[in-house]
Design a protein around this motif. Structure first.
Motif, PDB file in Angstrom:
ATOM      1  N   SER A  31       0.802  -1.226   0.000  1.00  0.00           N
ATOM      2  CA  SER A  31       0.000   0.000   0.000  1.00  0.00           C
ATOM      3  C   SER A  31       0.832   1.272   0.000  1.00  0.00           C
ATOM      4  CB  SER A  31      -0.939   0.003   1.223  1.00  0.00           C
ATOM      5  OG  SER A  31      -1.847  -1.064   1.154  1.00  0.00           O
ATOM      6  N   GLY A  32       2.158   1.148   0.007  1.00  0.00           N
ATOM      7  CA  GLY A  32       3.004   2.327  -0.021  1.00  0.00           C
ATOM      8  C   GLY A  32       2.905   3.132   1.258  1.00  0.00           C
ATOM      9  N   ASP A  33       2.995   4.447   1.121  1.00  0.00           N
ATOM     10  CA  ASP A  33       2.917   5.356   2.269  1.00  0.00           C
ATOM     11  C   ASP A  33       1.432   5.584   2.577  1.00  0.00           C
ATOM     12  OD1 ASP A  33       3.077   7.323   4.169  1.00  0.00           O
ATOM     13  OD2 ASP A  33       4.631   8.468   3.135  1.00  0.00           O
ATOM     14  N   ILE A  34       0.915   4.816   3.534  1.00  0.00           N
ATOM     15  CA  ILE A  34      -0.520   4.854   3.814  1.00  0.00           C
ATOM     16  C   ILE A  34      -0.947   6.224   4.320  1.00  0.00           C
ATOM     17  CG2 ILE A  34      -2.342   3.875   5.262  1.00  0.00           C
ATOM     18  CD1 ILE A  34      -0.826   1.234   5.172  1.00  0.00           C
ATOM     19  N   ALA A  50       2.984  12.688  11.782  1.00  0.00           N
ATOM     20  CA  ALA A  50       2.105  12.674  12.954  1.00  0.00           C
ATOM     21  C   ALA A  50       0.935  11.712  12.751  1.00  0.00           C
ATOM     22  CB  ALA A  50       1.590  14.094  13.224  1.00  0.00           C
ATOM     23  N   ARG A  51       0.378  11.716  11.553  1.00  0.00           N
ATOM     24  CA  ARG A  51      -0.743  10.800  11.278  1.00  0.00           C
ATOM     25  C   ARG A  51      -0.270   9.351  11.306  1.00  0.00           C
ATOM     26  NH1 ARG A  51      -5.800  11.076   8.812  1.00  0.00           N
ATOM     27  NH2 ARG A  51      -6.836   9.096   9.308  1.00  0.00           N
ATOM     28  N   LEU A  57       1.578   3.369  12.362  1.00  0.00           N
ATOM     29  CA  LEU A  57       2.242   2.889  11.149  1.00  0.00           C
ATOM     30  C   LEU A  57       3.751   3.087  11.192  1.00  0.00           C
ATOM     31  CD1 LEU A  57      -0.296   4.268   8.516  1.00  0.00           C
ATOM     32  CD2 LEU A  57      -0.111   1.930   9.378  1.00  0.00           C
ATOM     33  N   ASP A  58       4.245   3.805  12.205  1.00  0.00           N
ATOM     34  CA  ASP A  58       5.685   4.013  12.319  1.00  0.00           C
ATOM     35  C   ASP A  58       6.377   2.865  13.034  1.00  0.00           C
ATOM     36  OD1 ASP A  58       4.339   4.607  14.673  1.00  0.00           O
ATOM     37  OD2 ASP A  58       5.748   6.203  15.269  1.00  0.00           O
ATOM     38  N   ARG A  59       5.630   1.906  13.527  1.00  0.00           N
ATOM     39  CA  ARG A  59       6.216   0.761  14.217  1.00  0.00           C
ATOM     40  C   ARG A  59       6.532  -0.358  13.225  1.00  0.00           C
ATOM     41  NH1 ARG A  59       2.412  -1.421  18.467  1.00  0.00           N
ATOM     42  NH2 ARG A  59       0.886  -1.111  16.789  1.00  0.00           N
ATOM     43  N   PRO A  60       7.372  -1.330  13.613  1.00  0.00           N
ATOM     44  CA  PRO A  60       7.649  -2.475  12.722  1.00  0.00           C
ATOM     45  C   PRO A  60       6.354  -3.220  12.373  1.00  0.00           C
ATOM     46  CG  PRO A  60       9.225  -2.404  14.526  1.00  0.00           C
ATOM     47  CD  PRO A  60       8.191  -1.375  14.842  1.00  0.00           C
ATOM     48  N   LEU A  61       6.354  -3.831  11.212  1.00  0.00           N
ATOM     49  CA  LEU A  61       5.145  -4.490  10.730  1.00  0.00           C
ATOM     50  C   LEU A  61       4.701  -5.605  11.664  1.00  0.00           C
ATOM     51  CD1 LEU A  61       3.129  -4.560   8.357  1.00  0.00           C
ATOM     52  CD2 LEU A  61       4.573  -6.308   7.290  1.00  0.00           C
TER      53      LEU A  61
END
Length: 314
Positions: A31-34, A50-51, A57-61
């Motif tokens: 999905s790229g940069d969600i 910030a979003r 979404l900044d955490r590991p998958l």
């Protein structure tokens, strides 16, 4: 029987977990940069970051999946990104609509396929048998959406007997609900009737040729009792297996049929969410359908084990 059920249940839970892992990985990795996609190209990098942090979404998958899995086990599939409702609420309202369509279609398929299969088997090689095989071939060959279009053209547009689109809740009007689902159900069950009727026919012919059936007939047991009391139960296994597969196929076919008839079920929800890129809703739909499929397979296995003890051993 309890050990048989435990083995099937364990395999089912493992399959649901695998489906969840694959779906989550594919959706989030492709999905790229969600956060950027949700906010648009005009949003600043600070707002995007910030979003992304707000959505986790900044955490590991793997950490994101762990959080999602822990919530999903409790029945919380998150919040829709484009609707003012939780995914669980959306699924609860849409699932009943889709299940009402599919279960009704499976029920109609089971009854019609049994009648056609028994009629063809007891008159093997005759005109009834040839007609049933020809109709079954057409049902398998013609896609359900083409049958749906033909039904709308004949019964909704030309004859005006039914509305071409729309859905009425059973709580509002049972008659209105039946009228609104009649054409979608007929379109869905066309291939189900065809496949199950052929399986019932073949299984009935095999069973009717066995020695115990000839013994029953020689002993003066009425033909109706031989067919429906003794033969049909032993021949029901293949038909039940096909109906289980048809149920799964109808859940997939509901995506097309619901969008064609504008029915607010899981099919329209999944199509709309895919167009929008609403990943939490897509994940909820995928896992919900996987759970339903696993439960149906488990029920089919239990019925087969009850009908045939050899299945429990295998």
């Amino acid at each position: 029987m309890l050990a048989f059920f435990g083995r099937r249940l364990g395999v089912g839970i493992l399959m649901i977990f695998v489906v969840g892992v694959l779906a989550f990985s594919l959706l989030y990795l492709t999905s790229g940069d969600i956060a950027r996609n949700l906010l648009g190209d005009l949003a600043s990098e600070e707002v995007v970051r910030a979003r992304a942090a707000e959505m986790g979404l900044d955490r590991p998958l793997i950490a994101q999946f762990g959080t999602w899995l822990a919530d999903a086990v409790r029945g919380n599939f998150g919040q829709s990104w484009f609707r003012a409702a939780s995914v669980s609420e959306l699924l609860a309202t849409r699932l009943t609509v889709t299940l009402s369509l599919v279960l009704l279609a499976v029920g109609v398929s089971a009854i019609v396929a049994t009648v056609l299969g028994v009629a063809a088997a007891t008159r093997a090689g005759g005109i009834v048998d040839r007609v049933v095989q020809f109709v079954s071939l057409l049902g398998v060959a013609i896609p359900s959406f083409l049958i749906a279009l033909a039904l709308v053209l004949v019964f909704a547009i030309n004859l005006g007997w039914l509305n071409p689109t729309g859905f009425v809740q059973p709580s509002e009007s049972v008659g209105g609900w039946l009228a609104s689902v009649l054409l979608p159900v007929l379109a869905l069950c066309s291939s189900g009737v065809a496949g199950a009727a052929q399986q019932v026919r073949g299984a009935m012919i095999d069973v009717l040729g066995q020695d115990y059936v000839r013994t029953l007939r020689a002993g003066g047991v009425p033909a109706r009792s031989v067919i429906y009391k003794h033969t049909l139960r032993n021949a029901a296994g293949p038909g039940i297996s096909v109906l289980g597969l048809q149920f799964i196929g109808m859940m997939g076919g509901a995506v097309v049929i619901e969008n064609l008839f504008v029915i607010p079920g899981l099919g329209t929800l999944s199509a709309q969410s895919t167009m929008q890129g609403d990943i939490p809703v897509i994940m909820g739909v995928v896992v919900t359908i996987a759970i339903i499929v696993i439960l149906v397979n488990l029920i089919i296995d239990l019925i087969q084990g009850w009908l045939n003890p050899k299945v429990r051993v295998e």
